[in-house]
Design a protein around this motif. Structure first.
Motif, PDB file in Angstrom:
ATOM      1  N   SER A  22       0.834  -1.207   0.000  1.00 26.04           N
ATOM      2  CA  SER A  22       0.000   0.000   0.000  1.00 26.04           C
ATOM      3  C   SER A  22       0.870   1.258   0.000  1.00 26.04           C
ATOM      4  O   SER A  22       2.040   1.223   0.408  1.00 26.04           O
ATOM      5  N   ASP A  23       0.286   2.362  -0.429  1.00 24.06           N
ATOM      6  CA  ASP A  23       0.995   3.641  -0.394  1.00 24.06           C
ATOM      7  C   ASP A  23       1.358   4.014   1.040  1.00 24.06           C
ATOM      8  O   ASP A  23       2.424   4.577   1.287  1.00 24.06           O
ATOM      9  N   GLU A  24       0.497   3.668   1.983  1.00 22.01           N
ATOM     10  CA  GLU A  24       0.767   3.955   3.401  1.00 22.01           C
ATOM     11  C   GLU A  24       1.990   3.170   3.889  1.00 22.01           C
ATOM     12  O   GLU A  24       2.848   3.702   4.587  1.00 22.01           O
ATOM     13  N   LEU A  26       4.449   2.000   1.963  1.00 26.58           N
ATOM     14  CA  LEU A  26       5.622   2.589   1.298  1.00 26.58           C
ATOM     15  C   LEU A  26       6.040   3.885   1.980  1.00 26.58           C
ATOM     16  O   LEU A  26       7.235   4.138   2.159  1.00 26.58           O
ATOM     17  N   LYS A  27       5.068   4.689   2.386  1.00 23.35           N
ATOM     18  CA  LYS A  27       5.389   5.952   3.054  1.00 23.35           C
ATOM     19  C   LYS A  27       6.116   5.690   4.374  1.00 23.35           C
ATOM     20  O   LYS A  27       7.061   6.404   4.726  1.00 23.35           O
ATOM     21  N   LYS A  51       7.396   1.186  -9.066  1.00 20.03           N
ATOM     22  CA  LYS A  51       6.316   0.206  -8.951  1.00 20.03           C
ATOM     23  C   LYS A  51       5.905  -0.332 -10.319  1.00 20.03           C
ATOM     24  O   LYS A  51       5.170  -1.289 -10.401  1.00 20.03           O
TER      25      LYS A  51
END
Length: 173
Positions: A22-24, A26-27, A51
């Motif tokens: 998820s982007d979360e 990765l952040k 990605k």
């Protein structure tokens, strides 16, 4: 998770499921990189997140026989550093990489450090030059490494604390 437990659990993972990161997540991994200390607070490191499946497949040829896991990775983080900004760019890159490995492990995301600096691509070019051609980063930036990321196809076995070789430790009082 306690930090020693995360360190004990961190293993190089080279086979991944098809599950997306998820982007979360990765952040959080990138936040760990950005929190890494830097010599003289110069912070020369930058991070390229990949990605795109086609690009990951091309990147898998950046090292002779070593980067094939990128073909199955959900993402990769390429660590580059401005050589003109700091003379500790190699060390700073390594600390940022380790922070990302530990953060990924704490999230249950498998990862593997792919060394780029002073290595050769499958086409016999320098790994750094091969990646520069794909990712278009400036000449004054050195590419140190790539972190492949994905959910493990098989859960790696954690290392045992009681099997650590403390003979390598000297105490001077």
């Amino acid at each position: 998770m306690e930090i020693l437990e995360v360190m004990r659990s961190r293993r190089s993972v080279r086979r991944y499921t098809e599950e997306k990161i998820s982007d979360e997540q990765l952040k959080k991994i990138l936040s760990a990189a950005l929190l890494a200390p830097s010599g003289h607070s110069k912070y020369p490191c930058e991070f390229i997140v990949v990605k795109n499946r086609e690009l990951l497949d091309k990147m898998s040829h950046c090292r002779k026989g070593v980067a094939k896991m990128l073909e199955g990775a959900a993402a990769a983080v390429v660590v580059i550093a401005d050589k003109d900004k700091s003379d500790t760019f190699v060390e700073d890159s390594c600390v940022a990489m380790m922070n990302m490995e530990l953060a990924a492990t704490s999230l249950g995301i498998g990862n593997c450090w792919i060394q780029v600096r002073n290595r050769a691509a499958e086409d016999d070019s320098a790994s750094e030059d091969y990646l520069r051609g794909l990712l278009n980063f400036p000449e004054n930036f050195a590419c140190q490494s790539i972190l492949s990321l994905g959910f493990p196809a098989k859960e790696p076995r954690a290392r045992e604390l009681d099997k650590l070789n403390f003979d390598k430790v000297r105490v001077v009082e």
